[in-house]
Design a protein around this motif. Structure first.
Motif, PDB file in Angstrom:
ATOM      1  N   TRP A 137      -4.636  10.474  -0.807  1.00 41.93           N
ATOM      2  CA  TRP A 137      -5.325   9.194  -0.790  1.00 41.93           C
ATOM      3  C   TRP A 137      -4.316   8.078  -0.634  1.00 41.93           C
ATOM      4  CZ3 TRP A 137      -6.206   5.975  -5.609  1.00 41.93           C
ATOM      5  CH2 TRP A 137      -5.428   6.402  -6.688  1.00 41.93           C
ATOM      6  N   TRP A 138      -4.800   6.888  -0.350  1.00 42.18           N
ATOM      7  CA  TRP A 138      -3.946   5.708  -0.239  1.00 42.18           C
ATOM      8  C   TRP A 138      -4.466   4.664  -1.222  1.00 42.18           C
ATOM      9  CZ3 TRP A 138      -6.661   1.375   0.862  1.00 42.18           C
ATOM     10  CH2 TRP A 138      -7.869   1.513   1.549  1.00 42.18           C
ATOM     11  N   HIS A 139      -3.556   3.825  -1.688  1.00 40.12           N
ATOM     12  CA  HIS A 139      -3.980   2.763  -2.611  1.00 40.12           C
ATOM     13  C   HIS A 139      -2.939   1.657  -2.660  1.00 40.12           C
ATOM     14  CE1 HIS A 139      -1.194   4.126  -5.815  1.00 40.12           C
ATOM     15  NE2 HIS A 139      -1.578   5.359  -5.509  1.00 40.12           N
ATOM     16  N   ALA A 140      -3.369   0.471  -3.023  1.00 41.98           N
ATOM     17  CA  ALA A 140      -2.432  -0.620  -3.248  1.00 41.98           C
ATOM     18  C   ALA A 140      -1.481  -0.236  -4.365  1.00 41.98           C
ATOM     19  CB  ALA A 140      -3.171  -1.909  -3.592  1.00 41.98           C
TER      20      ALA A 140
ATOM     21  N   HIS B 113       6.993   9.923  -6.429  1.00 45.70           N
ATOM     22  CA  HIS B 113       6.885   9.649  -5.004  1.00 45.70           C
ATOM     23  C   HIS B 113       7.911  10.480  -4.234  1.00 45.70           C
ATOM     24  CE1 HIS B 113       4.766   5.473  -5.304  1.00 45.70           C
ATOM     25  NE2 HIS B 113       4.549   6.174  -6.408  1.00 45.70           N
ATOM     26  N   GLY B 114       7.609  10.745  -2.962  1.00 46.02           N
ATOM     27  CA  GLY B 114       8.576  11.379  -2.081  1.00 46.02           C
ATOM     28  C   GLY B 114       8.700  12.882  -2.196  1.00 46.02           C
ATOM     29  N   PHE B 115       8.017  13.483  -3.157  1.00 51.34           N
ATOM     30  CA  PHE B 115       8.192  14.919  -3.408  1.00 51.34           C
ATOM     31  C   PHE B 115       6.880  15.557  -3.848  1.00 51.34           C
ATOM     32  CE2 PHE B 115      12.414  13.200  -3.979  1.00 51.34           C
ATOM     33  CZ  PHE B 115      13.235  14.157  -3.407  1.00 51.34           C
ATOM     34  N   SER B 116       6.746  16.829  -3.553  1.00 52.63           N
ATOM     35  CA  SER B 116       5.934  17.719  -4.370  1.00 52.63           C
ATOM     36  C   SER B 116       6.922  18.534  -5.210  1.00 52.63           C
ATOM     37  CB  SER B 116       5.073  18.641  -3.515  1.00 52.63           C
ATOM     38  OG  SER B 116       4.041  17.915  -2.887  1.00 52.63           O
TER      39      SER B 116
ATOM     40  N   ILE C  68       0.854  -1.192   0.000  1.00 51.08           N
ATOM     41  CA  ILE C  68       0.000   0.000   0.000  1.00 51.08           C
ATOM     42  C   ILE C  68       0.888   1.240   0.000  1.00 51.08           C
ATOM     43  CG2 ILE C  68      -1.686   1.345   1.331  1.00 51.08           C
ATOM     44  CD1 ILE C  68      -3.094  -1.177   2.056  1.00 51.08           C
ATOM     45  N   HIS C  69       0.493   2.205  -0.819  1.00 53.56           N
ATOM     46  CA  HIS C  69       1.210   3.479  -0.982  1.00 53.56           C
ATOM     47  C   HIS C  69       0.339   4.616  -0.469  1.00 53.56           C
ATOM     48  CE1 HIS C  69       3.290   6.839  -2.736  1.00 53.56           C
ATOM     49  NE2 HIS C  69       2.379   7.043  -3.675  1.00 53.56           N
TER      50      HIS C  69
END
Length: 566
Positions: free
Chosen positions: A126-129, A469-472, A82-83
């Protein structure tokens, strides 16, 4: 779920948020039980892997700077991860979640606890697989409310409502992509689109339910809109009402008003709407947008914006949405998005030309490779700079951190296309050599990075929502046609570029993004059209540790899932 366990201190540096230098923050604990459940839509019953027997899954609702622990129990039949989409996870890539990038899957019968550390994010995420296509049914909202004593930079809404836009398939999402990859073809189209799990009244099944949002007259509502669709950009509207966009990707933007929004897969938008029309029931609706020759099904899915004490039928049955191929509507909407100089946002920190140490020009394409076992003698792949990403069997983060695992990845992702051509021209019968591999970009801590993302007409062409991922990052530029590195940088917006985590790269156009690499770790970058990501439209950004503990990755937790065969 959501049990508060205590208080921690949240420190946010001056560069990130001047108004929240030191504040108390809560710690929350959630339990996710992931298992198969039955759902009936379109007059068919389908078995889906979901969280806590709900579709969409449970909402996480916390405050800025809080820390969240989510204990994920795999009670299904296969592994997944999950991310926490849009959470920067500063120094903590171990809980970012993409399968075989930062961790190996949580195997059936086991559990893993994610630690989600919030910093300057505000609004809706949000979160998602993040395994195969499992996210199609394993997803939910991650709402970040203002911190204690923090206000909104707009009229305080009377209430808020989460709205999740989805692709509904009759069938197991993982099986759909597994079958398509084995055959070398594109996965089938969704059976319907859904609004927060409801497919509405346009698909012909009398048993289908419709999403309803009840409102009180003259009240102001904050809509938290999430595009969780697998492969579809969406136009969204509420009949006879205006929509004021106030945030995107958990960062406030300069307010602007439209009668529709455009939202791409992976993106989130916070939108104000006033219930200032005659008491009644009004349609809300979504329809896909496409500038690709591989267009989605042009279905309209409906919900109802319902005033309290409404009687009778719908006040406005006419749904006004741009047509699916309206590129002018797409561009006109995107051109409105600007950062806003409010104290609740991070201070503007756009890398100047002198700060840029790594420049990447990345051509985005869909290609074909020979395949003796595929139905057409070839298989569809996708690429960034002619490299189609191959997922390893041991996660890249573990291999990078331990330094004793060879053959997992190479640090030679090309920073320019190996072949230059007319990217946005007629590419019928044109092809370029494609390599498959696990090739990554490596940058030093703190350096400025610029990436120019160039859409091409290879394959079906069209738009790509690119997520890092990890940044805006700051979306500093866009233009039609092929990027010109001599003239186009002069058009960059370095004054008020939006700060986002997923950028819409329109077909036949380019976009430029900039950011400082101040988050050490291993970070996935990919198209959020899941068929494209499954075909290899991905890469990885590794940010080396800085010189201090505070600028270096945290060590891994002892509970990380084991990789298969290790």
């Amino acid at each position: 779920m959501g049990l508060q366990k205590g208080l921690v201190t949240c420190f946010v540096g001056v560069l990130f948020l001047s108004t929240l230098l030191l504040s108390s923050a809560d710690v929350h604990h959630y339990e996710f039980f992931v298992r198969e459940s039955n759902f009936t839509k379109l007059c068919n019953t389908t078995t889906l892997l979901v969280v806590n027997d709900s579709y969409p899954g449970p909402e996480i609702r916390v405050h800025r700077c809080d820390t969240v622990f989510v204990n994920v129990h795999n009670q299904g039949n296969y592994g997944f991860t999950i991310h926490w989409h849009g959470v920067k996870q500063r120094r903590n890539p171990w809980s970012d979640g993409p399968e075989f990038i930062t961790q190996c899957p949580i195997q059936p019968g086991t559990n893993f606890t994610y630690e989600i550390v919030l910093s300057d994010e505000i609004g809706t995420l949000w979160w998602h697989a993040h395994s195969d296509w499992t996210r199609g049914s394993v997803h939910g909202a991650f709402i970040i409310l203002p911190a204690e004593n923090e206000t909104y930079p707009f009229p305080t809404p009377d209430a808020d409502q989460t709205i999740i836009l989805e692709s509904w398939y009759d069938g197991d999402y993982k099986q759909i992509i597994d079958d398509a990859l084995a055959a070398g073809v594109s996965p089938r189209q969704p059976s319907a689109y859904a609004i927060s799990g409801h497919v509405g009244d346009t698909y012909g099944c009398p048993n289908d339910t419709i999403f309803r949002m009840q409102v009180d007259s003259e009240k102001i509502y904050l809509l938290r809109i999430i595009n969780a669709a697998m492969n579809e950009h969406f136009f969204f509207t509420i009949a006879n009402h205006t929509l004021t966009v106030v945030a995107q990707d958990a960062s406030y933007v300069r307010r602007f008003t439209r009668d529709y929004i455009l939202i791409s897969p992976g993106q989130t938008m916070d939108v104000l709407v006033s219930a200032n029309r005659n008491v009644g029931q009004y349609y809300m609706a979504i329809r896909p947008f496409s500038d690709s020759s591989a267009a989605p099904v042009d279905n309209i899915t409906t919900g109802i914006f319902e005033y309290t004490n409404s009687e009778g039928g719908l006040n406005a049955s006419l749904i006004t949405l741009p047509v699916m191929t309206d590129t002018d509507a797409m561009i006109n909407f995107l051109n409105q998005i600007r950062n806003t100089n409010v104290s609740q946002n991070p201070g503007m920190n756009v890398p100047a030309d002198k700060d840029i140490k790594t420049r990447a020009f990345i051509a985005i394409a869909v290609n074909n490779l020979p395949c003796n076992t595929c139905v057409l003698g070839s298989r569809i792949v996708a690429s960034l700079n002619n490299v189609s990403f191959v997922s390893p069997r041991i996660d890249i983060l573990q291999a990078y951190y331990n330094r004793n695992m060879s053959g997992v990845f190479t640090e030679d992702f090309p920073l320019n296309p190996p072949v230059f051509y007319n990217f946005t021209g007629d590419l019928t019968n044109f092809n370029t050599p494609i390599e498959e591999g696990t090739r990554v970009i490596v940058v030093n801590y703190g350096e400025g990075v610029e990436m120019v993302l160039q859409a091409t007409q290879m394959g079906a062409g069209g738009s790509h929502p690119m997520h890092l991922h990890g940044f805006s990052f700051y979306w500093v530029g866009t233009g039609f046609g092929n990027f010109n590195n001599e003239t186009d940088p002069s058009t960059y917006n370095l004054v008020d570029p939006p700060l986002i985590n997923t950028v819409h790269v329109p077909g036949r156009r380019w976009v430029a993004i900039r950011f400082f690499a101040t988050n050490p770790g291993v970070w996935f970058m990919h198209c959020h059209l899941d068929r494209h990501s499954s075909w290899g439209m991905d890469t990885v950004l590794i940010v080396r540790n800085g010189r201090t503990k505070e600028t270096s990755m945290r060590p891994p937790p002892s509970t990380m899932p084991r990789c298969p065969g290790t």
